[in-house]
Enzyme design. Structure first.
Site, PDB file in Angstrom:
ATOM      1  N   GLY A 194      43.455  39.205  33.646  1.00 38.40           N
ATOM      2  CA  GLY A 194      42.762  38.179  34.429  1.00 38.40           C
ATOM      3  C   GLY A 194      42.268  37.064  33.521  1.00 38.40           C
ATOM      4  CD  GLN A 195      38.648  32.062  34.446  1.00 34.61           C
ATOM      5  OE1 GLN A 195      37.884  32.676  35.185  1.00 34.61           O
ATOM      6  NE2 GLN A 195      38.502  30.774  34.182  1.00 34.61           N
ATOM      7  N   GLY A 240      41.446  45.403  33.830  1.00 32.15           N
ATOM      8  CA  GLY A 240      41.637  44.037  34.343  1.00 32.15           C
ATOM      9  C   GLY A 240      41.951  43.049  33.222  1.00 32.15           C
ATOM     10  CE1 TYR A 266      32.772  39.274  41.589  1.00 30.61           C
ATOM     11  CE2 TYR A 266      31.581  37.260  42.086  1.00 30.61           C
ATOM     12  CZ  TYR A 266      32.189  38.099  41.173  1.00 30.61           C
ATOM     13  OH  TYR A 266      32.209  37.754  39.849  1.00 30.61           O
ATOM     14  CG  ASP A 306      45.313  44.115  35.087  1.00 30.79           C
ATOM     15  OD1 ASP A 306      45.077  44.493  36.263  1.00 30.79           O
ATOM     16  OD2 ASP A 306      44.892  43.041  34.640  1.00 30.79           O
ATOM     17  CE  LYS A 351      31.382  42.024  39.043  1.00 33.62           C
ATOM     18  NZ  LYS A 351      31.848  42.776  37.852  1.00 33.62           N
TER      19      LYS A 351
HETATM   20  C1  AKB Z   1      33.502  33.453  41.457  1.00 34.33           C
HETATM   21  O1  AKB Z   1      33.486  32.248  41.748  1.00 34.33           O
HETATM   22  O2  AKB Z   1      33.625  34.355  42.304  1.00 34.33           O
HETATM   23  C2  AKB Z   1      33.308  33.856  40.015  1.00 34.33           C
HETATM   24  C3  AKB Z   1      31.883  34.111  39.697  1.00 34.33           C
HETATM   25  C4  AKB Z   1      30.916  33.012  39.643  1.00 34.33           C
HETATM   26  O3  AKB Z   1      31.521  35.229  39.452  1.00 34.33           O
HETATM   27  N1  AKB Z   1      33.827  32.822  39.161  1.00 34.33           N
END
Ligand code: AKB
Length: 316
Positions: A11-12, A8, A140, A34, A144
Site C-alpha cells: 500500500g501507500q 499490507g 474506518y 500482503d 481504529k
Molecule cells: C483516509 O483518508 O482514510 C486516510 C486517513 C486520514 O487515515 N488517509
C-alpha cells in the site's frame, strides 16, 4: 537483530517504509507481506499473508522467528463506507489476529498506525489533544478506535509493547493512495503535473491535517526506536506537519501552473472530512519521541510536483 513482518506492504505507506526498514535493519530482517503480491520488486523477501486468517500470520511468524509485526493492512475511510464487511474483517479481525499472534509468540513489539479518522463531529476541530472524545462517524474510524483500545488492553494485560501514531492525510509519489478521504491531495498534484484540470470531491474549504511521506516514514521509524519508558501512550500520538484545504493546494499549484483550475463537486467523502479536525496538538509526540517533520506545505508541493513532472509515480 529483530525480524520484522510487515502486513499490507504494497500500500501507500508500505511501499515507502519497506526500503527504509531494509536500509536501517538489513534486507534479511524484513518480510514484506500482503494479500496479493504485486509485480513490483521489493528489496526483501515477499510473502502472501491474509491478515483475516490467523493461521496465515501465525505460521510464517513462527517459522521465521518474527519478533515485530508492523501492521499496515487496513481498509481506509472511503472504501470502508462502501464495504463495511471488508472493513470489519481487515480492520477489526486483522488487527485482533496480529495482536493474538504477537501474544502467542511473545513478540518484542507491534506497530499499528492509527489515524485522524478516530475523531468525530463532537471532537474539537482545532489543535485537538491526544486524549479527547473519539466518537468517529466512519467504520474506518471506529475500527481504529478499536485498534487503539485493544492495543492498550494487550499492552496492559499481556505486556506487549504496542506502538503507533495517528497518521493524517499522507502525500506521496511512490504509490498513489487508494480509497481514503484525503487522497484528493495526491490526485490534484498528479493532475497538475500532467497539465490536466481536476474535479475535487471535497469542498474547497475542507481543511485537514496532512504530512509528506518522508516525514511519516521517519516518524514510524522514530517511534519504533523510542525509549518505552518515555512513551505515555500506545497508538494515541497525534502527528501532522501542516494543514491545508483543497483551495490552498489549488493556489499553491498555480505558482507552477498559472492556468491550473479545480472544480469542486463534493460527494460522500465530504461528509467524512467534515467530522475530522482541521489541526492537531502534536506536543506530546514532540516531548515523548522527538517528532520533528522537515517538510512544510510549500516544500512538499515543490518536491511532489518535481517528482511527478519527471514521471516518478510508482517508480521509487
Ligand atoms: C483516509 O483518508 O482514510 C486516510 C486517513 C486520514 O487515515 N488517509
Amino acid at each position: 537483530m529483530a525480524t520484522f513482518l510487515v502486513t499490507g506492504s504494497f500500500g501507500q505507506v508500505g511501499s515507502d517504509l519497506i526500503p527504509q526498514l531494509c536500509k536501517k535493519y538489513g534486507k534479511s530482517s524484513v518480510i514484506a507481506t500482503d494479500k496479493y503480491l504485486p509485480h513490483a520488486d521489493m528489496p526483501c523477501e515477499m510473502q502472501v499473508v491474509d491478515v483475516t486468517d490467523y493461521k496465515s500470520i501465525l505460521e510464517i511468524s513462527r517459522e521465521r522467528g518474527v519478533d515485530c509485526i508492523i501492521h499496515l493492512a487496513s481498509i481506509l475511510s472511503a472504501l470502508g463506507e462502501k464495504n463495511n464487511d471488508l472493513a470489519f474483517s481487515v480492520n477489526f479481525t486483522g488487527t485482533y489476529n496480529v495482536l493474538k499472534v504477537a501474544r502467542e509468540l511473545s513478540m518484542k513489539m507491534v506497530i499499528i498506525p492509527s489515524t485522524i479518522g478516530v475523531f468525530g463531529a463532537d471532537t474539537p476541530r482545532e489543535n485537538v489533544p491526544a486524549i479527547t472524545l473519539t466518537r468517529p462517524a466512519s467504520i474506518y474510524g471506529i475500527s481504529k478506535v478499536f485498534a487503539e483500545q485493544i492495543s492498550s488492553y494487550f499492552s496492559k494485560k499481556y505486556g506487549i509493547d504496542v506502538r503507533g501514531l495517528r497518521l493524517p492525510g499522507l502525500i506521496s509519489y511512490s504509490m498513489p493512495p487508494s480509497n481514503g478521504t484525503t487522497d484528493y491531495a495526491v490526485d490534484m498534484i498528479i493532475h497538475a503535473a500532467k497539465h490536466k484540470q481536476y474535479t475535487c470531491y471535497l469542498k474547497e474549504n475542507a481543511t485537514l491535517p496532512m504530512m509528506y511521506m518522508p516525514d511519516a516514514i521517519k516518524a514510524i521509524l522514530d517511534i519504533m526506536s523510542a525509549d518505552r519508558e518515555r512513551l505515555r501512550y500506545n497508538l494515541e500520538y497525534n502527528v501532522q506537519a501542516f494543514s491545508f484545504s483543497p483551495k490552498d493546494l489549488e493556489n499553491e499549484l498555480q505558482k507552477y501552473l498559472p492556468d491550473f483550475r479545480v472544480s469542486y463537486v463534493p460527494d460522500y467523502r465530504q461528509e467524512i472530512a467534515e467530522t475530522w479536525p482541521r489541526s492537531l496538538d502534536i506536543s506530546e509526540s514532540i516531548v515523548d519521541w522527538n517528532f520533528n517533520p522537515s517538510y512544510d506545505f510549500s516544500g512538499m508541493v515543490r518536491d511532489m510536483y518535481e517528482h511527478l513532472s519527471m514521471g516518478d509515480m510508482g517508480n521509487e
